[in-house]
Design an enzyme around this catalytic site. Structure first.
Site, PDB file in Angstrom:
ATOM      1  N   HIS A 124     -54.974 -21.752  -0.208  1.00 44.67           N
ATOM      2  CA  HIS A 124     -54.202 -20.877  -1.101  1.00 44.67           C
ATOM      3  C   HIS A 124     -53.330 -21.677  -2.051  1.00 44.67           C
ATOM      4  CE1 HIS A 124     -50.533 -21.504   1.244  1.00 44.67           C
ATOM      5  NE2 HIS A 124     -51.147 -21.076   2.344  1.00 44.67           N
ATOM      6  N   CYS A 142     -52.461 -23.327   7.026  1.00 48.00           N
ATOM      7  CA  CYS A 142     -53.383 -23.210   5.900  1.00 48.00           C
ATOM      8  C   CYS A 142     -53.438 -24.502   5.096  1.00 48.00           C
ATOM      9  CB  CYS A 142     -52.943 -22.064   4.990  1.00 48.00           C
ATOM     10  SG  CYS A 142     -53.078 -20.432   5.763  1.00 48.00           S
TER      11      CYS A 142
END
Length: 167
Positions: A124, A142
């Site tokens: 992301h 992440c």
């Protein structure tokens, strides 16, 4: 009057130009991305078309970057073979591309320990307001790249693309 009209024309043109730059959805017409390889140790992500590197990105990881993700909340980024399995255009992190963690081995290991393997692992962009990134390695597991970079990745990588994540 002429000055006011000219000012409105200039400001209107500037507004249209800025609005065009603000589009987070880019297009990509180049070679297909056939594989992603991510190396946690040197924080490098490679996008490949067969054996040719198309793009290279630097990234940040989870707040506990050493070792593979094993359990929900451990702050680690997975290691192993996965696929890109979803995308979120309304992510809290500009845009995001999902990784198929946990796989069967991840689930079995966590279950044997009586724990949850966690999930929702994404590549992301940067955070929206209210989330304060503490660089480096500020995510909950992440892979974080810049907003501009996730726009490229989002356009280039299709669901089902394999991703190998190495220590």
């Amino acid at each position: 009057m002429i000055r006011t009209t000219r000012r409105f024309a200039v400001l209107g043109g500037l507004a249209l130009t800025l609005a065009g730059c603000a589009n987070k959805f880019r297009t990509y017409n180049g070679p297909e991305v056939t594989r992603l390889q991510m190396f946690k140790g040197d924080r490098t992500l490679f996008l490949y078309n067969n054996s040719k590197v198309l793009k290279t990105y630097k990234f940040d990881l989870g707040f506990a970057p050493a070792g593979p993700k094993q359990f929900e909340g451990d702050g680690k980024t997975p290691e192993g073979s996965y696929t890109v399995d979803k995308r979120n255009p309304n992510s809290m992190f500009h845009l995001s591309v999902g990784i198929s963690y946990p796989n069967e081995a991840d689930i079995a290991y966590a279950a044997a320990q009586g724990r949850s393997p966690g999930g929702d692992i994404f590549i992301h962009g940067g955070p929206r307001a209210g989330i304060d990134p503490i660089k480096p390695d500020w995510t909950a597991g992440c892979i974080a790249v810049s907003d501009r970079e996730i726009e490229d990745i989002y356009a280039m990588v299709r669901d089902g693309t394999p991703i190998d994540i190495f220590a």
